[in-house]
Scaffold this motif. Structure first.
Motif, short mmCIF file in Angstrom:
data_model
loop_
_atom_site.label_atom_id
_atom_site.label_comp_id
_atom_site.label_asym_id
_atom_site.label_seq_id
_atom_site.Cartn_x
_atom_site.Cartn_y
_atom_site.Cartn_z
N GLU A 190 -62.25 58.87 68.79
CA GLU A 190 -62.59 57.99 69.91
C GLU A 190 -62.16 58.61 71.24
O GLU A 190 -62.88 58.55 72.23
CB GLU A 190 -61.92 56.64 69.73
CG GLU A 190 -62.50 55.80 68.61
CD GLU A 190 -61.69 54.54 68.37
OE1 GLU A 190 -62.32 53.46 68.26
OE2 GLU A 190 -60.45 54.60 68.30
N ALA A 191 -60.98 59.23 71.24
CA ALA A 191 -60.46 59.82 72.48
C ALA A 191 -61.30 60.99 72.94
O ALA A 191 -61.60 61.14 74.13
CB ALA A 191 -59.01 60.25 72.28
N VAL A 192 -61.72 61.85 72.00
CA VAL A 192 -62.42 63.07 72.41
C VAL A 192 -63.89 62.84 72.72
O VAL A 192 -64.59 63.76 73.14
CB VAL A 192 -62.27 64.19 71.35
CG1 VAL A 192 -60.80 64.51 71.13
CG2 VAL A 192 -62.95 63.82 70.05
N ALA A 193 -64.36 61.62 72.56
CA ALA A 193 -65.72 61.28 72.96
C ALA A 193 -65.81 60.92 74.44
O ALA A 193 -66.90 60.69 74.97
CB ALA A 193 -66.25 60.13 72.11
N CYS A 194 -64.66 60.89 75.13
CA CYS A 194 -64.63 60.51 76.54
C CYS A 194 -65.22 61.62 77.42
O CYS A 194 -65.46 62.73 76.99
CB CYS A 194 -63.19 60.23 76.97
SG CYS A 194 -62.47 58.75 76.21
N ASP A 195 -65.42 61.29 78.70
CA ASP A 195 -65.97 62.26 79.65
C ASP A 195 -65.04 63.46 79.83
O ASP A 195 -65.48 64.60 79.94
CB ASP A 195 -66.20 61.61 81.01
CG ASP A 195 -67.22 60.50 80.98
OD1 ASP A 195 -68.18 60.59 80.18
OD2 ASP A 195 -67.06 59.53 81.74
N VAL A 196 -63.74 63.17 79.92
CA VAL A 196 -62.71 64.20 80.06
C VAL A 196 -61.68 63.98 78.98
O VAL A 196 -61.33 62.83 78.67
CB VAL A 196 -62.03 64.14 81.45
CG1 VAL A 196 -60.97 65.23 81.58
CG2 VAL A 196 -63.06 64.27 82.57
N VAL A 197 -61.19 65.07 78.40
CA VAL A 197 -60.18 64.99 77.34
C VAL A 197 -59.07 65.98 77.65
O VAL A 197 -59.35 67.11 78.08
CB VAL A 197 -60.79 65.32 75.96
CG1 VAL A 197 -59.71 65.33 74.88
CG2 VAL A 197 -61.88 64.33 75.60
N SER A 198 -57.83 65.58 77.44
CA SER A 198 -56.70 66.51 77.51
C SER A 198 -55.94 66.42 76.20
O SER A 198 -55.52 65.34 75.78
CB SER A 198 -55.77 66.16 78.68
OG SER A 198 -56.38 66.47 79.91
N THR A 199 -55.78 67.57 75.55
CA THR A 199 -55.04 67.64 74.29
C THR A 199 -53.70 68.30 74.57
O THR A 199 -53.63 69.39 75.15
CB THR A 199 -55.82 68.44 73.23
OG1 THR A 199 -56.04 69.77 73.69
CG2 THR A 199 -57.15 67.78 72.95
N THR A 200 -52.62 67.65 74.14
CA THR A 200 -51.28 68.13 74.50
C THR A 200 -50.35 68.14 73.29
O THR A 200 -49.16 67.84 73.40
CB THR A 200 -50.67 67.24 75.60
OG1 THR A 200 -50.59 65.88 75.12
CG2 THR A 200 -51.51 67.28 76.87
N THR A 201 -50.88 68.51 72.13
CA THR A 201 -50.09 68.47 70.90
C THR A 201 -49.68 69.88 70.47
O THR A 201 -50.32 70.86 70.86
CB THR A 201 -50.89 67.81 69.76
OG1 THR A 201 -51.94 68.70 69.36
CG2 THR A 201 -51.49 66.48 70.20
N PRO A 202 -48.65 70.01 69.62
CA PRO A 202 -48.19 71.33 69.18
C PRO A 202 -48.76 71.77 67.84
O PRO A 202 -48.17 72.61 67.15
CB PRO A 202 -46.68 71.10 69.07
CG PRO A 202 -46.56 69.69 68.58
CD PRO A 202 -47.70 68.93 69.25
N VAL A 203 -49.88 71.22 67.42
CA VAL A 203 -50.38 71.44 66.07
C VAL A 203 -50.84 72.87 65.83
O VAL A 203 -51.19 73.60 66.77
CB VAL A 203 -51.54 70.47 65.73
CG1 VAL A 203 -51.08 69.04 65.79
CG2 VAL A 203 -52.73 70.70 66.66
#
Length: 328
Positions: A190-203
């Protein structure tokens, strides 16, 4: 002359995000034009303590000012458990380029948080659709807040979807931003379907699939800062218009490091460095673009630019503690 000592609160108070975004944009431009000196980040590995130090020096010159500095930052993952200390702590030494005099010693952790958000805002301004109104945040840590603060300076964000492996942390974060935007907890798709996305995880295993991302989404990939870290699926990276902050750093330790090392992604797949986009040597978003990705590793010129903002404003306000470092 005296040196100004600025703690985390002072750095926060004197680094308004719009000013930091402007300064970081200038830093990317200076880097692209050749008006900056930025040696590669150096590492001091300390396996006996399970950590390391990193030094990040830089000088940059803009039309209106020049600045120099060095950020000294550690990464000791066992600190919280063993010593009740943060995993990462940073100190910034900000110097007069003409004389070398140490103008300020300031907290670099808050500085890093803000300049990282600012870099994503510069990228979003050049690479996201103009009317972007939805923001997806994958990861609800401290940097998520900086991403929101910074991106709000360049796009009219109205709705924020927050995804995190820790649902309670996501809910707590949503509560802190609910007075500024329409915010809710959602799944990563759901989050990555947005107009802008920021990913901030250490995976180290991708959590963002190409199928879930919107047709014209812009993604700020922020979490990867070491070899092996990897948030976005390879097929997404290869299909997107890919912009990096620095080719060498990104291929070594940024979001693209894993597919690049494996040969699945090459130099030909990289559209440009962000600085080239800022000064117009490379194109930003066009009507033909679908998904765009900004690979953010963090540059020393960003730290120096943000430190310039802090020092100038703190000095004018009489903030901090002045002391005679040289003892003259």
């Amino acid at each position: 002359m005296e040196t100004l000592l600025l703690n985390a609160d002072a750095v926060d108070d004197h680094s308004p995000m719009p000013a930091v975004v402007d300064a970081v944009r200038d830093a990317f431009a200076a880097h692209a034009r050749g008006d900056a000196v930025m040696p590669p980040k150096s590492y001091v590995d300390l396996p006996q303590y399970g950590g390391d130090f990193r030094s990040m020096p830089a000088y940059l010159q803009t039309d209106d000012w020049d600045a120099a500095g060095l950020k000294w930052v550690n990464s000791h993952p066992e600190n919280p458990r063993r010593h009740d200390l943060p995993t990462v702590m940073a100190t910034m030494c900000y110097s007069d380029p003409e004389t070398g005099f140490p103008l300020a010693i300031m907290d670099g952790t808050t500085l890093t948080t803000k300049r990282t958000g600012a870099a994503a805002a510069v990228a979003t301004d050049r690479l996201a659709v103009r009317d972007a109104s939805t923001l997806g945040l994958v990861g609800a840590g401290v940097q998520a807040g900086a991403q929101l603060d910074a991106i709000l300076t360049v796009r009219p964000i109205e709705t924020v979807v927050v995804a995190d492996a820790d649902a309670e942390r996501a809910r707590a974060f949503v509560e802190t931003i609910g007075d500024r935007v329409d915010a809710r907890v959602g799944s990563t798709p759901e989050a990555v379907a947005c107009d802008v996305v920021s990913t901030t995880t250490p995976v180290r295993e991708p959590i963002v699939d190409a199928e879930a991302v919107g047709d014209h989404t812009h993604v700020n990939a922020v979490g990867a800062d070491a070899p092996g870290k990897h948030e976005l699926a390879d097929c997404l990276l290869m299909a997107a218009t890919l912009v990096v902050d620095d080719r060498e750093q990104c291929t070594h330790s940024g979001e693209i490091n894993v597919p690049y090392a494996a040969g699945r992604l090459t130099d030909d797949d990289i559209h440009a460095e962000l600085g080239a986009v800022v000064i117009g040597e490379a194109t930003g978003r066009t009507d033909a673009d679908g998904v765009t990705v900004f690979d953010s590793t963090g540059l020393a010129v960003q730290d120096v630019a943000a430190a310039h903002v802090v020092y100038e404003r703190a000095s004018a306000a009489g903030a901090g503690v002045s002391f005679d470092l040289l003892g003259r």
